[in-house]
Write a protein that holds these residues in place. Structure first.
Motif, mmCIF file in Angstrom:
data_model
loop_
_atom_site.group_PDB
_atom_site.id
_atom_site.type_symbol
_atom_site.label_atom_id
_atom_site.label_comp_id
_atom_site.label_asym_id
_atom_site.label_seq_id
_atom_site.Cartn_x
_atom_site.Cartn_y
_atom_site.Cartn_z
ATOM 1 N N GLU A 1 6.103 -3.899 -5.113
ATOM 2 C CA GLU A 1 5.577 -2.752 -5.832
ATOM 3 C C GLU A 1 4.467 -3.180 -6.797
ATOM 4 N N GLN A 2 4.715 -4.355 -7.414
ATOM 5 C CA GLN A 2 3.698 -4.841 -8.341
ATOM 6 C C GLN A 2 2.390 -5.133 -7.616
ATOM 7 N N GLN A 3 2.558 -5.537 -6.335
ATOM 8 C CA GLN A 3 1.344 -5.812 -5.559
ATOM 9 C C GLN A 3 0.728 -4.535 -5.020
ATOM 10 N N VAL A 4 1.446 -3.478 -5.125
ATOM 11 C CA VAL A 4 0.929 -2.223 -4.608
ATOM 12 C C VAL A 4 -0.237 -1.788 -5.453
ATOM 13 N N GLU A 5 -1.316 -1.600 -4.794
ATOM 14 C CA GLU A 5 -2.470 -1.082 -5.503
ATOM 15 C C GLU A 5 -3.387 -0.444 -4.479
ATOM 16 N N VAL A 6 -4.209 0.398 -5.002
ATOM 17 C CA VAL A 6 -5.221 1.013 -4.156
ATOM 18 C C VAL A 6 -6.503 0.230 -4.401
ATOM 19 N N THR A 7 -7.094 -0.195 -3.332
ATOM 20 C CA THR A 7 -8.395 -0.856 -3.492
ATOM 21 C C THR A 7 -9.493 0.135 -3.105
ATOM 22 N N VAL A 8 -10.386 0.363 -4.044
ATOM 23 C CA VAL A 8 -11.445 1.367 -3.845
ATOM 24 C C VAL A 8 -12.791 0.639 -3.755
ATOM 25 N N PHE A 9 -13.415 0.695 -2.585
ATOM 26 C CA PHE A 9 -14.702 -0.016 -2.380
ATOM 27 C C PHE A 9 -15.868 0.938 -2.642
ATOM 28 N N VAL A 10 -16.906 0.409 -3.296
ATOM 29 C CA VAL A 10 -18.077 1.255 -3.557
ATOM 30 C C VAL A 10 -19.314 0.728 -2.822
ATOM 31 N N HIS A 11 -20.223 1.651 -2.520
ATOM 32 C CA HIS A 11 -21.476 1.321 -1.828
ATOM 33 C C HIS A 11 -22.271 0.258 -2.553
ATOM 34 N N GLN B 1 -24.246 -17.312 3.100
ATOM 35 C CA GLN B 1 -25.664 -16.958 3.200
ATOM 36 C C GLN B 1 -25.930 -15.565 2.676
ATOM 37 N N GLN B 2 -25.087 -14.645 3.162
ATOM 38 C CA GLN B 2 -25.265 -13.277 2.648
ATOM 39 C C GLN B 2 -23.900 -12.660 2.422
ATOM 40 N N ASN B 3 -23.586 -12.401 1.194
ATOM 41 C CA ASN B 3 -22.269 -11.874 0.827
ATOM 42 C C ASN B 3 -22.094 -10.467 1.388
ATOM 43 N N PRO B 4 -21.153 -10.299 2.366
ATOM 44 C CA PRO B 4 -20.990 -8.980 2.992
ATOM 45 C C PRO B 4 -19.957 -8.111 2.253
ATOM 46 N N LEU B 5 -19.403 -8.625 1.206
ATOM 47 C CA LEU B 5 -18.276 -7.932 0.581
ATOM 48 C C LEU B 5 -18.744 -6.873 -0.403
ATOM 49 N N TYR B 6 -17.964 -5.786 -0.423
ATOM 50 C CA TYR B 6 -18.280 -4.694 -1.349
ATOM 51 C C TYR B 6 -17.761 -5.014 -2.747
ATOM 52 N N ARG B 7 -18.351 -4.345 -3.714
ATOM 53 C CA ARG B 7 -17.732 -4.314 -5.027
ATOM 54 C C ARG B 7 -16.517 -3.372 -4.913
ATOM 55 N N SER B 8 -15.501 -3.659 -5.702
ATOM 56 C CA SER B 8 -14.316 -2.790 -5.562
ATOM 57 C C SER B 8 -13.564 -2.638 -6.890
ATOM 58 N N THR C 1 -2.488 3.258 -14.242
ATOM 59 C CA THR C 1 -2.216 2.449 -15.424
ATOM 60 C C THR C 1 -3.261 1.363 -15.631
ATOM 61 N N GLN C 2 -3.918 0.959 -14.546
ATOM 62 C CA GLN C 2 -4.827 -0.179 -14.670
ATOM 63 C C GLN C 2 -5.919 -0.069 -13.618
ATOM 64 N N VAL C 3 -7.158 -0.292 -14.045
ATOM 65 C CA VAL C 3 -8.281 -0.291 -13.104
ATOM 66 C C VAL C 3 -9.066 -1.584 -13.350
ATOM 67 N N THR C 4 -9.106 -2.434 -12.323
ATOM 68 C CA THR C 4 -9.789 -3.723 -12.485
ATOM 69 C C THR C 4 -11.015 -3.776 -11.558
ATOM 70 N N PHE C 5 -12.124 -4.132 -12.127
ATOM 71 C CA PHE C 5 -13.352 -4.245 -11.328
ATOM 72 C C PHE C 5 -13.417 -5.621 -10.674
ATOM 73 N N VAL C 6 -13.750 -5.646 -9.384
ATOM 74 C CA VAL C 6 -13.932 -6.913 -8.673
ATOM 75 C C VAL C 6 -15.384 -6.970 -8.183
ATOM 76 N N SER C 7 -16.108 -7.956 -8.724
ATOM 77 C CA SER C 7 -17.527 -8.059 -8.345
ATOM 78 C C SER C 7 -17.666 -8.689 -6.963
ATOM 79 N N LYS C 8 -18.861 -8.647 -6.432
ATOM 80 C CA LYS C 8 -19.108 -9.274 -5.112
ATOM 81 C C LYS C 8 -18.772 -10.759 -5.160
ATOM 82 N N ASP C 9 -19.185 -11.430 -6.232
ATOM 83 C CA ASP C 9 -18.934 -12.871 -6.364
ATOM 84 C C ASP C 9 -17.444 -13.178 -6.399
ATOM 85 N N GLU C 10 -16.740 -12.369 -7.145
ATOM 86 C CA GLU C 10 -15.312 -12.636 -7.262
ATOM 87 C C GLU C 10 -14.604 -12.403 -5.935
#
Ligand SMILES: Nc1ncnc2c1ncn2[C@@H]1O[C@H](COP(=O)(O)OP(=O)(O)OP(=O)(O)O)[C@@H](O)[C@H]1O
Ligand SMILES: [Mg+2]
Lengths: 295, 229
Positions: free
Chosen positions: A56-66, A118-125, A88-97
């Motif tokens: 449950e603690q690991q349960v989270e919604v990951t929301v990816f942005v353009h 070479q080119q980071n394909p990951l979204y910010r989330s 209860t908590q919203v944590t920003f994850v940058s592309k680098d992270e």
């Protein structure tokens, strides 16, 4: 308690245990087995609950942005997420992270790493947590409708199922434990009743010369508590060794299953079981006496 | 100190053992209760220490209606009443010493007190040498004396004796009567149900005569039965 009644009680308990050895042994074993079933249920539900809670603690919604979304718009998404009920908590994850995390997971896959480097394909989330598991789904749905959100991830169904199973086991376990407790009380009460019946004349005479109910009851309660506690002692030994064994086995074979550590679990359980044994013994013997004290 | 007011006792099997009995006994009295077998003597005394409860009427002991006593007060009532039961009610698996000691044990007397008083009382009833004997090893008279020892060990203010001389030869009977009389002189109220005509006639105490559950005569310095001539 005066020493007279103490001595009196201990002598009588010892005498009746000796005279009633076979039946006493039978009830000790019955108590031990019943408590063992209850104890195993306790261990299983405790661990399932533990696993579910970890999940449950690991349960989270990951929301990816353009990627194209400007920083201000990302901030808006963040504040919208925070405003959702139950969040209860919203944590920003940058592309680098995000990349760093990926590297940690796929440390051995050189090709993949070289490619993403070479080119980071990951979204910010955003990683969004909620107070209760059932708030995950509405949160995810609301997030999906926000502008700039690419996609939303959550693993709700598995967790929900886990919780449902735990709850079912807990409820049925409780029902079984109540039934077992009744059975144990009856067994002990029956064992003591043999002694009580053999002594019914003595009990009546004691009452006629001025003994209180408590004075008469307490040696029998001692006997019941003794039977209950000895049974509970066997149970504790069995639980202690079987859980230790299972625990080492899981550690070795399936280390990804997060079992509860042995302590303080086993210590708590032992205290609980010894207490239950004593209580059941006391109730059982008090019940068997009731009729015979009416003099 | 003891008062029965319009007491009727009906046993569960519908036997009417006492019918509208009125009786008052003062502190320090010595009372014989006489009458044929089945007259209700035992029933009457059983009401006093609440072995039985009156169906109608009031039984008052120490100023209290015993039927109204709280459950926890009943033992306290019984400790003030020494009872010599008609069937002795000795414990077969305890020797004479333990049978007497046990009446003290239930009152949670100290062990020293028990060790001091029990042999003294056994001596008083002439059982000093039989202290280690079990009830089945005692003669009827010895069992009776053991029952008496147990009844008096607590120093009761009321002594109820249901046929305490039933199994005794005349000499021993008189020994017992002297004992009861001594206890009575020291302040105990004594109520004795008996068939012992010679004793009742000789002692010149109050006599309550019963028949078919009724008191038919209550006489100061009475005799066992009115002779026709
Ligand atoms: N526990 C009992 N249950 C039913 N009936 C009883 C009980 N005890 C006594 N009775 C009946 O009550 C009546 C009075 O009995 P009780 O024992 O009081 O007589 P008693 O005067 O003491 O006789 P005895 O001289 O033989 O001892 C008798 O008819 C007896 O059968
Ligand atoms: Mg009688």
């Amino acid at each position: 308690m005066k020493s007279t009644s103490l001595v009196f009680g201990v002598k009588q308990t010892a005498r009746s245990l000796r005279q009633n050895a076979l039946m006493s042994l039978a009830s000790v074993l019955t108590v031990a087995l019943s408590l063992l079933v209850a104890g195993l249920f306790g261990l299983i539900t405790a661990n399932l609950g533990h696993i579910a809670r970890l999940a449950e603690q690991q349960v989270e919604v990951t929301v990816f942005v353009h990627d194209t979304l400007p920083v201000e718009a990302v901030r808006t998404v963040e504040s919208q997420l925070k405003a959702l009920p139950g969040v209860t908590q919203v944590t920003f994850v940058s592309k680098d992270e995000a990349l760093a995390r990926l590297k940690a997971v796929f440390a051995n896959d050189k090709d993949l790493l070289a490619e993403v480097e070479q080119q980071n394909p990951l979204y910010r989330s955003f990683e969004v947590r909620t107070a209760r598991p059932e708030q995950i789904k509405p949160t995810a749905e609301a997030a999906g409708k926000m502008t700039g959100v690419v996609k939303v991830n959550y693993k709700q169904e598995v967790i929900e199922k886990l919780f449902r199973v735990t709850r079912a086991i807990r409820v049925s376990g409780l029902a079984i434990m109540v039934a077992l407790a009744l059975a144990m009380v009856m067994i002990i009460s029956n064992t003591i009743r043999i002694t009580v019946f053999a002594r019914r004349r003595e009990i009546a005479i004691m009452k006629l010369v001025g003994a209180t109910d408590g004075f008469i009851r307490w040696p029998f309660v001692c006997e019941g508590v003794f039977l209950g506690v000895v049974g509970a002692g066997f149970t504790s030994l069995a639980l202690w060794s079987s859980y230790s064994w299972a625990w080492s086995g899981v550690q070795r074979g399936m280390p990804f299953i997060p079992l509860l550590p042995k302590q303080p679990l086993l210590l708590d359980l032992t205290v609980l079981i010894l207490g239950a044994g004593a209580l059941i013994g006391a109730i059982g013997s008090a019940l068997s006496l009731r009729r015979f004290l009416r003099v | 100190m003891i008062e029965l007011v319009d007491v009727t006792k009906v046993y569960p099997n519908d036997v009417v053992a006492l019918k509208n009995v009125n009786l008052k006994i003062d502190r320090g009295e010595f009372v014989f209760v006489v009458g044929p077998s089945g007259a209700g003597k035992s029933t009457l005394v059983r009401l006093l220490y609440r072995e039985e409860v009156a169906t109608r009427g009031q039984v008052i002991v120490h100023g209290k209606n015993v039927a109204r006593l709280r459950r926890s007060s009943i033992p306290l009532l019984r400790r003030t009443i020494g009872v010599i039961f008609q069937d002795f009610k000795l414990l077969p698996d305890r020797n004479a010493l333990d049978n007497v000691a046990f009446a003290l044990e239930v009152t949670e007397a100290s062990r020293r007190e028990i060790r001091r008083r029990v042999p003294a009382v056994l001596d008083l009833v002439g059982l000093k040498d039989r202290a280690r004997a079990f009830p089945h090893e005692l003669s009827g008279g010895e069992q009776q004396r053991l029952a008496i020892a147990r009844a008096i060990i607590n120093g009761p203010s009321i002594l109820v004796a249901d046929e305490p001389t039933g199994n005794l030869d005349p000499d021993t009977s008189w020994g017992i009567m002297n004992l009861l009389q001594t206890l009575n002189r020291n302040g105990a109220t004594v109520i004795m149900a008996t068939h012992a005509k010679a004793i009742v006639n000789a002692m010149k105490k109050r006599v309550v005569a019963m028949d078919h559950g009724r008191i038919i005569r209550d006489q100061v310095q009475g005799v066992y039965a009115h002779e026709v001539n």
